[in-house]
Design a protein around this motif. Sequence first.
Motif, PDB file in Angstrom:
ATOM      1  N   HIS A   9       0.774  -1.218  -0.008  1.00  0.00           N
ATOM      2  CA  HIS A   9       0.003  -0.075   0.028  1.00  0.00           C
ATOM      3  C   HIS A   9       0.951   1.077   0.097  1.00  0.00           C
ATOM      4  O   HIS A   9       0.614   2.237  -0.938  1.00  0.00           O
ATOM      5  N   ARG A  10       1.918   1.212   0.919  1.00  0.00           N
ATOM      6  CA  ARG A  10       2.697   2.536   0.891  1.00  0.00           C
ATOM      7  C   ARG A  10       3.528   2.570  -0.335  1.00  0.00           C
ATOM      8  O   ARG A  10       3.469   3.708  -1.056  1.00  0.00           O
ATOM      9  N   LEU A  11       3.817   1.663  -1.211  1.00  0.00           N
ATOM     10  CA  LEU A  11       4.409   1.666  -2.485  1.00  0.00           C
ATOM     11  C   LEU A  11       3.570   2.433  -3.348  1.00  0.00           C
ATOM     12  O   LEU A  11       4.060   3.424  -3.947  1.00  0.00           O
ATOM     13  N   ALA A  12       2.169   1.939  -3.410  1.00  0.00           N
ATOM     14  CA  ALA A  12       1.329   2.799  -4.374  1.00  0.00           C
ATOM     15  C   ALA A  12       1.206   4.223  -3.848  1.00  0.00           C
ATOM     16  O   ALA A  12       1.052   4.939  -4.862  1.00  0.00           O
ATOM     17  N   VAL A  13       1.139   4.449  -2.640  1.00  0.00           N
ATOM     18  CA  VAL A  13       0.915   5.578  -2.169  1.00  0.00           C
ATOM     19  C   VAL A  13       2.179   6.545  -2.395  1.00  0.00           C
ATOM     20  O   VAL A  13       1.967   7.730  -2.967  1.00  0.00           O
ATOM     21  N   ILE A  14       3.177   6.382  -2.407  1.00  0.00           N
ATOM     22  CA  ILE A  14       4.626   6.884  -2.736  1.00  0.00           C
ATOM     23  C   ILE A  14       4.540   7.306  -4.202  1.00  0.00           C
ATOM     24  O   ILE A  14       4.658   8.457  -4.637  1.00  0.00           O
ATOM     25  N   PHE A  56      16.049   6.830  -7.870  1.00  0.00           N
ATOM     26  CA  PHE A  56      15.794   6.038  -6.867  1.00  0.00           C
ATOM     27  C   PHE A  56      16.914   6.043  -5.813  1.00  0.00           C
ATOM     28  O   PHE A  56      16.586   5.235  -4.625  1.00  0.00           O
ATOM     29  N   GLU A  57      17.840   7.126  -5.830  1.00  0.00           N
ATOM     30  CA  GLU A  57      18.698   7.023  -4.728  1.00  0.00           C
ATOM     31  C   GLU A  57      18.316   8.081  -3.834  1.00  0.00           C
ATOM     32  O   GLU A  57      17.448   8.937  -3.934  1.00  0.00           O
ATOM     33  N   GLY A  74      10.858   9.197  -0.869  1.00  0.00           N
ATOM     34  CA  GLY A  74      10.042   8.329  -1.493  1.00  0.00           C
ATOM     35  C   GLY A  74      10.429   7.428  -2.533  1.00  0.00           C
ATOM     36  O   GLY A  74      10.193   6.132  -2.249  1.00  0.00           O
ATOM     37  N   LEU A  75      11.057   7.612  -3.585  1.00  0.00           N
ATOM     38  CA  LEU A  75      11.346   6.846  -4.464  1.00  0.00           C
ATOM     39  C   LEU A  75      12.415   5.540  -3.994  1.00  0.00           C
ATOM     40  O   LEU A  75      12.574   4.472  -4.668  1.00  0.00           O
ATOM     41  N   ALA A  76      13.470   6.112  -3.051  1.00  0.00           N
ATOM     42  CA  ALA A  76      14.247   5.014  -2.508  1.00  0.00           C
ATOM     43  C   ALA A  76      13.571   4.052  -1.519  1.00  0.00           C
ATOM     44  O   ALA A  76      13.801   2.877  -1.707  1.00  0.00           O
ATOM     45  N   ILE A  77      12.436   4.397  -1.027  1.00  0.00           N
ATOM     46  CA  ILE A  77      11.558   3.588   0.011  1.00  0.00           C
ATOM     47  C   ILE A  77      10.827   2.809  -0.969  1.00  0.00           C
ATOM     48  O   ILE A  77      10.800   1.496  -0.851  1.00  0.00           O
ATOM     49  N   ALA A  78      10.180   3.178  -2.038  1.00  0.00           N
ATOM     50  CA  ALA A  78       9.340   2.343  -3.027  1.00  0.00           C
ATOM     51  C   ALA A  78      10.458   1.468  -3.491  1.00  0.00           C
ATOM     52  O   ALA A  78       9.973   0.273  -3.761  1.00  0.00           O
ATOM     53  N   SER A  80      12.896   0.113  -2.286  1.00  0.00           N
ATOM     54  CA  SER A  80      13.353  -0.824  -1.058  1.00  0.00           C
ATOM     55  C   SER A  80      12.101  -1.924  -0.790  1.00  0.00           C
ATOM     56  O   SER A  80      12.526  -3.023  -0.427  1.00  0.00           O
ATOM     57  N   ILE A  81      10.923  -1.507  -1.040  1.00  0.00           N
ATOM     58  CA  ILE A  81       9.676  -2.028  -0.957  1.00  0.00           C
ATOM     59  C   ILE A  81       9.891  -3.208  -1.961  1.00  0.00           C
ATOM     60  O   ILE A  81       9.650  -4.343  -1.703  1.00  0.00           O
ATOM     61  N   CYS A  82       9.944  -2.501  -3.257  1.00  0.00           N
ATOM     62  CA  CYS A  82      10.110  -3.774  -4.233  1.00  0.00           C
ATOM     63  C   CYS A  82      11.195  -4.660  -4.173  1.00  0.00           C
ATOM     64  O   CYS A  82      10.727  -5.917  -4.355  1.00  0.00           O
ATOM     65  N   GLN A  83      12.244  -4.401  -3.632  1.00  0.00           N
ATOM     66  CA  GLN A  83      13.339  -5.401  -3.423  1.00  0.00           C
ATOM     67  C   GLN A  83      12.955  -6.547  -2.478  1.00  0.00           C
ATOM     68  O   GLN A  83      13.032  -7.629  -2.540  1.00  0.00           O
ATOM     69  N   ALA A  84      12.164  -5.707  -1.273  1.00  0.00           N
ATOM     70  CA  ALA A  84      11.773  -6.819  -0.151  1.00  0.00           C
ATOM     71  C   ALA A  84      10.668  -7.758  -0.750  1.00  0.00           C
ATOM     72  O   ALA A  84      10.481  -8.893  -0.222  1.00  0.00           O
ATOM     73  N   HIS A  85      10.002  -7.308  -1.954  1.00  0.00           N
ATOM     74  CA  HIS A  85       8.890  -7.963  -2.464  1.00  0.00           C
ATOM     75  C   HIS A  85       9.291  -8.872  -3.780  1.00  0.00           C
ATOM     76  O   HIS A  85       8.566  -9.565  -4.579  1.00  0.00           O
ATOM     77  N   HIS A  86      10.581  -8.770  -4.072  1.00  0.00           N
ATOM     78  CA  HIS A  86      11.526  -9.520  -5.320  1.00  0.00           C
ATOM     79  C   HIS A  86      10.712  -8.946  -6.387  1.00  0.00           C
ATOM     80  O   HIS A  86      10.281  -9.739  -7.472  1.00  0.00           O
ATOM     81  N   ALA A  87      10.317  -7.649  -6.523  1.00  0.00           N
ATOM     82  CA  ALA A  87       9.613  -6.897  -7.517  1.00  0.00           C
ATOM     83  C   ALA A  87      10.468  -6.162  -8.165  1.00  0.00           C
ATOM     84  O   ALA A  87      11.619  -5.945  -7.583  1.00  0.00           O
ATOM     85  N   ALA A  88      10.192  -5.729  -9.472  1.00  0.00           N
ATOM     86  CA  ALA A  88      10.939  -4.707 -10.303  1.00  0.00           C
ATOM     87  C   ALA A  88      10.473  -3.489 -10.467  1.00  0.00           C
ATOM     88  O   ALA A  88       9.298  -3.528 -10.590  1.00  0.00           O
TER      89      ALA A  88
END
Length: 114
Positions: A9-14, A56-57, A74-78, A80-88
């Motif tokens: 959810h946070r990824l989408a909001v960012i 993304f830095e 924000g984009l650095a956090i986004a 990180s969320i993607c990496q934690a979910h094995h997403a690109a």
Amino acid sequence: MQGDAASLHRLAVILLDNAIKYAAVTLRLAAAGSQAVLTVHNTGTPIPPDRLPHIFERFYRADPSHTGSGTGLGLAIAQSICQAHHAAIRAESGQDGTTFRVEIRKEQGEHHGN
């Protein structure tokens, strides 16, 4: 799809928050084979090609003159969320604006429809 709902959810909001600061926004969520694909497109001023690899830095701002709220995290956090979910996650920018695309693998064994 497996993952931490609050983080996704946070990824989408960012991505939405980032996009609406600059222009009109289009949001799409679709299934593409074994992946779910989230795209966020804004029609604002394109990000210059030399700045795109850095967005993304942490603390990086593609537009240093932008004086709105935000810390440049924000984009650095986004990412990180993607990496934690094995997403690109990736961004493309051109004359029609900027598009962020997130591809996340759907859970194995997940079935849709009847």
